[in-house]
Design a protein around this motif. Structure first.
Motif, PDB file in Angstrom:
ATOM      1  N   THR A  36      16.602  80.258  45.977  1.00 20.49           N
ATOM      2  CA  THR A  36      17.057  80.672  44.648  1.00 20.49           C
ATOM      3  C   THR A  36      17.588  79.488  43.845  1.00 20.49           C
ATOM      4  O   THR A  36      17.702  79.585  42.620  1.00 20.49           O
ATOM      5  CB  THR A  36      18.134  81.767  44.736  1.00 20.49           C
ATOM      6  N   ASP A  37      17.859  78.393  44.520  1.00 21.31           N
ATOM      7  CA  ASP A  37      18.269  77.179  43.816  1.00 21.31           C
ATOM      8  C   ASP A  37      17.117  76.601  42.990  1.00 21.31           C
ATOM      9  O   ASP A  37      17.338  75.747  42.140  1.00 21.31           O
ATOM     10  CB  ASP A  37      18.800  76.132  44.808  1.00 21.31           C
ATOM     11  N   SER A  67      19.594  81.135  49.184  1.00 24.67           N
ATOM     12  CA  SER A  67      19.301  79.709  49.106  1.00 24.67           C
ATOM     13  C   SER A  67      19.880  79.068  50.352  1.00 24.67           C
ATOM     14  O   SER A  67      21.103  78.997  50.507  1.00 24.67           O
ATOM     15  CB  SER A  67      19.921  79.060  47.865  1.00 24.67           C
ATOM     16  N   ALA A  68      19.020  78.641  51.250  1.00 25.18           N
ATOM     17  CA  ALA A  68      19.498  77.952  52.443  1.00 25.18           C
ATOM     18  C   ALA A  68      20.147  76.620  52.054  1.00 25.18           C
ATOM     19  O   ALA A  68      21.122  76.196  52.668  1.00 25.18           O
ATOM     20  CB  ALA A  68      18.347  77.719  53.418  1.00 25.18           C
ATOM     21  N   ASN A 121      23.476  77.597  50.660  1.00 24.71           N
ATOM     22  CA  ASN A 121      24.090  78.612  51.525  1.00 24.71           C
ATOM     23  C   ASN A 121      24.415  79.901  50.763  1.00 24.71           C
ATOM     24  O   ASN A 121      25.299  80.657  51.151  1.00 24.71           O
ATOM     25  CB  ASN A 121      25.336  78.072  52.235  1.00 24.71           C
ATOM     26  N   HIS A 122      23.687  80.168  49.695  1.00 27.38           N
ATOM     27  CA  HIS A 122      23.883  81.372  48.890  1.00 27.38           C
ATOM     28  C   HIS A 122      23.321  82.588  49.617  1.00 27.38           C
ATOM     29  O   HIS A 122      22.122  82.664  49.883  1.00 27.38           O
ATOM     30  CB  HIS A 122      23.204  81.206  47.525  1.00 27.38           C
ATOM     31  N   GLN A 123      24.183  83.535  49.970  1.00 25.89           N
ATOM     32  CA  GLN A 123      23.844  84.803  50.596  1.00 25.89           C
ATOM     33  C   GLN A 123      23.189  84.685  51.966  1.00 25.89           C
ATOM     34  O   GLN A 123      22.632  85.665  52.467  1.00 25.89           O
ATOM     35  CB  GLN A 123      23.003  85.689  49.666  1.00 25.89           C
ATOM     36  N   VAL A 124      23.248  83.524  52.599  1.00 26.35           N
ATOM     37  CA  VAL A 124      22.666  83.381  53.940  1.00 26.35           C
ATOM     38  C   VAL A 124      23.445  84.239  54.930  1.00 26.35           C
ATOM     39  O   VAL A 124      22.854  85.017  55.690  1.00 26.35           O
ATOM     40  CB  VAL A 124      22.618  81.903  54.376  1.00 26.35           C
ATOM     41  N   ASN A 125      24.762  84.131  54.933  1.00 32.40           N
ATOM     42  CA  ASN A 125      25.558  84.969  55.829  1.00 32.40           C
ATOM     43  C   ASN A 125      25.415  86.440  55.478  1.00 32.40           C
ATOM     44  O   ASN A 125      25.452  87.300  56.362  1.00 32.40           O
ATOM     45  CB  ASN A 125      27.026  84.550  55.794  1.00 32.40           C
ATOM     46  N   ASP A 126      25.241  86.737  54.205  1.00 33.36           N
ATOM     47  CA  ASP A 126      25.133  88.125  53.758  1.00 33.36           C
ATOM     48  C   ASP A 126      23.915  88.825  54.355  1.00 33.36           C
ATOM     49  O   ASP A 126      23.987  90.006  54.692  1.00 33.36           O
ATOM     50  CB  ASP A 126      25.066  88.199  52.233  1.00 33.36           C
ATOM     51  N   ILE A 127      22.803  88.119  54.463  1.00 34.12           N
ATOM     52  CA  ILE A 127      21.612  88.765  55.017  1.00 34.12           C
ATOM     53  C   ILE A 127      21.814  89.084  56.491  1.00 34.12           C
ATOM     54  O   ILE A 127      21.423  90.146  56.977  1.00 34.12           O
ATOM     55  CB  ILE A 127      20.309  87.964  54.760  1.00 34.12           C
ATOM     56  N   PHE A 128      22.481  88.186  57.216  1.00 31.35           N
ATOM     57  CA  PHE A 128      22.755  88.467  58.620  1.00 31.35           C
ATOM     58  C   PHE A 128      23.723  89.645  58.757  1.00 31.35           C
ATOM     59  O   PHE A 128      23.553  90.504  59.618  1.00 31.35           O
ATOM     60  CB  PHE A 128      23.295  87.225  59.333  1.00 31.35           C
TER      61      PHE A 128
END
Length: 173
Positions: free
Chosen positions: A94-95, A122-123, A126-133
């Motif tokens: 998303t970046d 966005s890896a 780190n945008h929403q990476v933890n959120d998906i897990f």
């Protein structure tokens, strides 16, 4: 995420572990990242055969990667019954919004019609990476609770969330 050593260097491009502690359980994701490369498709079933979740990741700036995610979904559907595994469609990068080729609506619609979780991330940032897990964990817990409240002799539990059960497997395709 902590990088680990690959089980088979010829078969997986990266291996990661991610542990999330909840009040009711500790969830440890073991993530095999194939980077969507076709050369891994023939052996990937060895890694996801005991998986409880899979993330199908595409690049929002490259429309062809969504098409490849659709092919990976077909592969997963050959190996798992519909409720045996939690599958999330993840629009990454998303970046790179200025270079977007896949709209959020397009990704969300594909996920909705196929019963998948959906999120854009966005890896890099780190945008929403933890959120998906966390969304995957919540869905696994929801399914386990649903099965526990309405047991059927024909159903088997896909995940045991008793405290002290630390391992969950996840495949990042």
């Amino acid at each position: 995420m902590t990088s680990g050593s690959s089980c088979q260097p010829w078969a997986v491009s990266s291996f990661f572990t991610y542990t999330h502690n909840l009040e009711s359980a500790t969830v440890k994701f073991e993530i095999w990242d194939t980077a969507g490369q076709e050369k891994y498709q023939s052996v990937c079933h060895l890694y996801y055969r005991n998986a409880h979740a899979a993330l199908l990741v595409y690049d929002i700036a490259k429309k062809e990667t969504l098409k490849k995610a659709k092919l990976w979904l077909e592969e997963l559907e050959k190996k798992f019954l519909p409720d045996e595994i939690v599958i999330a469609l993840v629009g990454n990068k998303t970046d790179l919004a200025a270079e977007r080729e896949v709209t959020t609506e397009e990704g969300a619609e594909f996920a909705r019609t196929n019963g998948l979780l959906f999120m854009e991330t966005s890896a890099k940032s780190n945008h929403q990476v933890n959120d998906i897990f966390m969304a995957i964990v919540q869905e696994l817990l929801r399914r386990e609770k649903e099965k526990a409240s309405a047991p059927s002799p024909h159903e088997r539990s896909t995940i045991d969330l008793k405290e002290g059960t630390p391992k969950r497997r996840c495949c990042w395709l």
